[in-house]
Design an enzyme around this catalytic site. Structure first.
Site, short mmCIF file in Angstrom:
data_model
loop_
_atom_site.label_atom_id
_atom_site.label_comp_id
_atom_site.label_asym_id
_atom_site.label_seq_id
_atom_site.Cartn_x
_atom_site.Cartn_y
_atom_site.Cartn_z
CG LEU A 40 -7.55 11.99 11.76
CD1 LEU A 40 -6.57 13.12 12.05
CD2 LEU A 40 -8.55 12.40 10.73
CB ALA A 41 -8.46 7.17 7.51
CD GLU A 42 -12.95 10.94 9.00
OE1 GLU A 42 -12.20 10.95 8.00
OE2 GLU A 42 -12.72 11.62 10.02
CG PHE B 134 -16.82 16.60 14.99
CD1 PHE B 134 -17.50 17.43 15.87
CD2 PHE B 134 -15.49 16.30 15.26
CE1 PHE B 134 -16.87 17.94 17.00
CE2 PHE B 134 -14.87 16.81 16.39
CZ PHE B 134 -15.55 17.63 17.26
CG ASP C 282 -19.58 18.97 11.15
OD1 ASP C 282 -19.99 20.10 10.91
OD2 ASP C 282 -19.94 18.31 12.17
CB ILE D 201 -20.05 11.40 8.08
CG1 ILE D 201 -20.39 9.91 8.15
CG2 ILE D 201 -20.99 12.14 7.12
CD1 ILE D 201 -21.72 9.59 8.81
N PRO E 211 -15.81 11.50 4.00
CG PRO E 211 -13.71 12.08 4.85
CD PRO E 211 -15.19 12.30 5.06
CG HIS F 107 -16.43 21.54 14.66
ND1 HIS F 107 -15.59 22.37 13.94
CD2 HIS F 107 -15.67 20.49 15.04
CE1 HIS F 107 -14.38 21.83 13.89
NE2 HIS F 107 -14.40 20.69 14.55
#
Ligand SMILES: Cc1ncc(C[n+]2csc(CCOP(=O)(O)OP(=O)(O)O)c2C)c(N)n1
Ligand SMILES: [Mg+2]
Length: 725
Positions: A453-455, A478, A480, A482, A484, A525
């Site tokens: 879990l790490a963009e 999402f 929303d 993006i 990171p 979201h």
């Protein structure tokens, strides 16, 4: 240079210095001094205002030269730090190449005068272009290692194929290759460092992380960046790693550490972490003066550990070279540096006309007719049943993965099930919106998998895959979230080609569900924000409004040679508007071609995404109630966008509204409206109008969301108003 070695026994040297013979030991020293002298020469040139920036590798030479000598240029892969002059010399970058970058020459092989000195790149040696950002490169290294492993397990993916980006990418790989990435101890504070450690550890990747610890990040001492002041202690529990903490001023110790690290990596046991304690005798850069924040006692202690001084003393004390021989060596190094600098100063400057070159691929234009293919007749394609945008994006992913073994798909929750055994009894997840459903089951867990879990991890690794010639098609869950990954997208993904003057490219596809109108999506979201990305040169931005366009544009995005942000409107995913039969496995739509959704002579309405069906509704109402015929243009791609279509329509109608879901101020419409006002002024009979959301985020309660986002009534009202002129 060959030196007479009078008083030293090679066997003694061999034992003492990792088996290096005397000439090799001298070569270690020569490279270290060469690195220092190049820095010294650059400093002089900067003071003479003949170059424009300087940052040195002084104090790091032993660690870096050892790394370069332990590894294999053109075989292993390298993602260095801006201090890594010694490493790059040891790998084979020449002093002349370095000086060409210092002066910003046209023939600077790393960047053609675009990047600062010591921002390395050399395709033949496998040194991948790096930026000034302090930790972005580490995730690229991880992706590169994954790509190497993937290729050695799927060698067929390396085959060159005509008809898409693969025609322009040569791929090489070796089963026991490894990747070296370097960073400072300060940069270990960046999240991207930890995100890279996570994946390297979890996937047992052959990556050597080299931390060059000089005790400072500009003026910030190590204990401020690292709790307890020692990064080795903090990372010690990462599984699968080989760890070494060494005196980074001693090339022998460093060489031993890198050789052991390389052995661990090449054997497939996992990554390695080499932490070298170096010095920093020349302040951070020429713009910094460490006397402002370091005590003189500390600076003096550092000076005593200087690697060049120590190695010189050792050569003398072990009688490898005597003073006269050392001086002869140093004189010859000075001469080499001088010649490189003089030649580089005479090298031609880059052409101003060449500035736009390599912002995008020069060899494959996604706007070209090659990307224009008709849908198959439903009978041939299998069914005439209208399918949703979700169905047709999913179908495109299946088709393209079948066609192109270089594609890997990953992101948060995109796999059917990470625990494969569960798939015997469960249907699988396949994405929170089910866009990737069934891909893992069809193509296996090496090609379709969940990311952490790490963009930044998702995009940074994708860059590493893509520089090796693979095609990552990744999902940001999402839009929303993006942000990171923004650092990777703006400073790395979009810039890889331009900053390396076309030597490297990262044609990644990032899919991201975007937008509101979903009743309850609220602040986190429902976000839009596409103009933030169209403001990044080098990045293509696509925003389809219906299922068929989504299918054809995604295919072009995947087959083209540029990085693409593919925005999928969540509200349109399963809408009845815009469903279409499956168009077959080769249907493609070129970028930069707007669609006339509805022709009309009275005014032009330019829009895209979820505003397209809303604008259509408003246009129909305007016709019914006022007899106004609106020409509705769906841009479909936002960068590039179809200026010709806009101009043709505005010349015909003389009135124009630009509408979008995103906030009005500084939104995408501002650019389009400004250009219309500028270039089509003579054709206009009325001011250019814009419609967008209120300048606020989207609220949770639908009553508020409806008021915040543009609705068909707002568009209808604007159409009627514009008719007044
Ligand atoms: C992401 C990012 N933030 C800030 C900077 C500005 N900056 C350049 S070098 C540096 C310090 C880096 O320290 P360290 O990682 O210890 O490397 P060193 O320069 O000491 O070798 C900073 C803050 C940058 N280049 N990138
Ligand atoms: Mg440092």
């Amino acid at each position: 240079m060959e030196l007479a070695v009078s008083s030293f026994s090679a066997s003694k040297a061999g034992k003492a210095f990792e088996g290096l013979d005397v000439q090799q030991i001298i070569e270690v020293f020569r490279l270290m001094v060469l690195s220092r002298r190049l820095d010294d020469r650059e400093i002089l040139l900067k003071r003479q205002q003949k170059i424009y920036f300087q940052i040195s590798g002084a104090g790091h030479e032993a660690l870096q030269v050892a790394a370069g000598l332990a590894l294999r240029p053109g075989y292993d892969w390298f993602f260095p730090y801006y201090r890594d002059r010694g490493l790059c010399l040891a790998l084979g970058v020449t002093p002349y190449d370095m000086m060409l970058q210092s002066v910003g020459a046209a023939t600077d092989p790393a960047s053609g005068g675009r990047q600062m000195p010591t921002h390395w790149s050399n395709p033949a040696l496998h040194i991948v272009s790096t930026s000034s950002s302090t930790a972005t490169q580490i995730l690229h290294a991880v992706g590169c290692a994954e790509a190497g492993r993937y290729l050695s397990r799927h060698p067929e993916a390396a085959a060159k194929e005509e008809g898409d980006y693969r025609a322009f990418r040569d791929i090489t790989f070796h089963g026991d290759e490894l990747v070296l990435t370097c960073l400072g101890e300060g940069a270990t504070s960046q999240g991207e460092f930890w995100e890279a450690m996570n994946t390297a550890s979890n996937n047992r990747l052959p990556v050597i992380f080299c931390v060059e610890d000089n005790g400072y990040a500009i003026s910030v001492p190590v204990e401020v960046n690292t709790p307890g002041g020692n990064i080795s202690r903090i990372v010690a529990n990462f599984p699968n790693f080989h760890f070494a903490e060494v005196d980074g001023t001693d090339p022998e110790v460093c060489l031993r550490a890198f050789r052991a690290a390389a052995e661990h990596c090449r054997a497939g046991r996992g990554p390695a972490f080499v932490h070298g304690h170096c010095t920093r005798p020349y302040s951070h850069s020429l713009s910094d003066d460490d006397k402002l924040y370091r005590s003189s006692a500390e600076r003096e202690a550092d000076a005593l550990r200087d690697p060049i001084y120590r190695m010189r003393e050792r050569l003398l004390s072990e009688r490898i070279l005597n003073e006269a021989e050392l001086q002869e060596l140093e004189t010859s190094i000075n001469r080499e540096v001088e010649e490189a600098a003089e030649r580089a100063l005479r090298a031609p400057a880059p052409e101003v006309a060449g500035i736009p070159l390599h912002v995008y691929s020069e060899v494959l234009n996604p706007c070209s007719p090659a990307f224009s293919t008709d849908p198959m007749p439903p009978a041939e394609a299998g069914s005439a049943e209208p399918r949703t945008m979700v169905d047709l994006i999913n179908a495109c992913l299946h088709d393209e993965m079948r066609r192109d073994p270089r594609i890997v798909v990953y992101g948060e929750d995109v796999a059917d099930a990470s625990r494969e055994s569960a798939l015997a009894e469960v249907k699988g997840k396949g994405g929170v919106f089910k866009l990737t459903a069934g891909l893992q089951t069809a193509f296996g867990s090496e090609r379709v998998f969940n990311s952490p879990l790490a963009e930044a991890n998702i995009v940074g690794r994708a860059i590493g895959y893509a520089v090796r010639g693979l095609k990552p098609v990744v999902e940001i869950q999402f839009f929303d979230y993006i942000w990171p990954a923004m650092h990777q997208i703006r400073n790395e993904l979009a810039l890889m080609r331009w900053r390396s003057n076309g030597s490297w490219a990262a044609p990644v596809v990032i899919r991201a569900p975007i937008g509101g109108y979903i009743s309850g999506g609220a602040i986190y979201h429902s976000q839009s924000g596409e103009s933030i990305f169209t403001h990044i040169p080098g990045l293509r931005v696509v925003f389809p409004s219906n299922a068929l366009d989504a299918n054809g544009l995604l295919r072009t995005a995947i087959r083209c040679d540029d990085p693409v942000l593919f925005l999928e409107h969540k509200r349109l995913y399963r809408e009845s508007y815009g469903r279409a039969p499956y168009p077959g496995p080769d249907f493609a739509i070129p970028f930069g071609k707007a669609k006339v959704v509805r022709p009309g002579a009275d005014m032009t309405l330019v829009t895209y995404g979820a505003v397209v069906p809303r604008a259509l509704q408003a246009a129909e109402q305007a016709r019914r109630e006022h007899g106004i015929e609106v020409e509705l243009l769906d841009l479909r791609t936002l960068n590039p966008y179809d200026w010709e279509a806009i101009a043709t329509s505005v010349r015909k109608t003389s009135r124009v509204i630009v509408a979008h879901e995103d906030m009005l101020s500084w939104g995408y419409g501002a650019e389009i409206a400004a250009r219309i006002a500028d270039e089509l002024f003579e054709d206009l009979d009325a001011p250019v109008k814009r419609i967008g959301a209120m300048d606020t985020f989207v609220a949770y309660r639908p009553l508020l969301e409806d008021a915040i986002l543009p609705q068909p009534e707002d568009i209808f009202k604007a159409i009627v108003d514009l008719r007044r002129f």
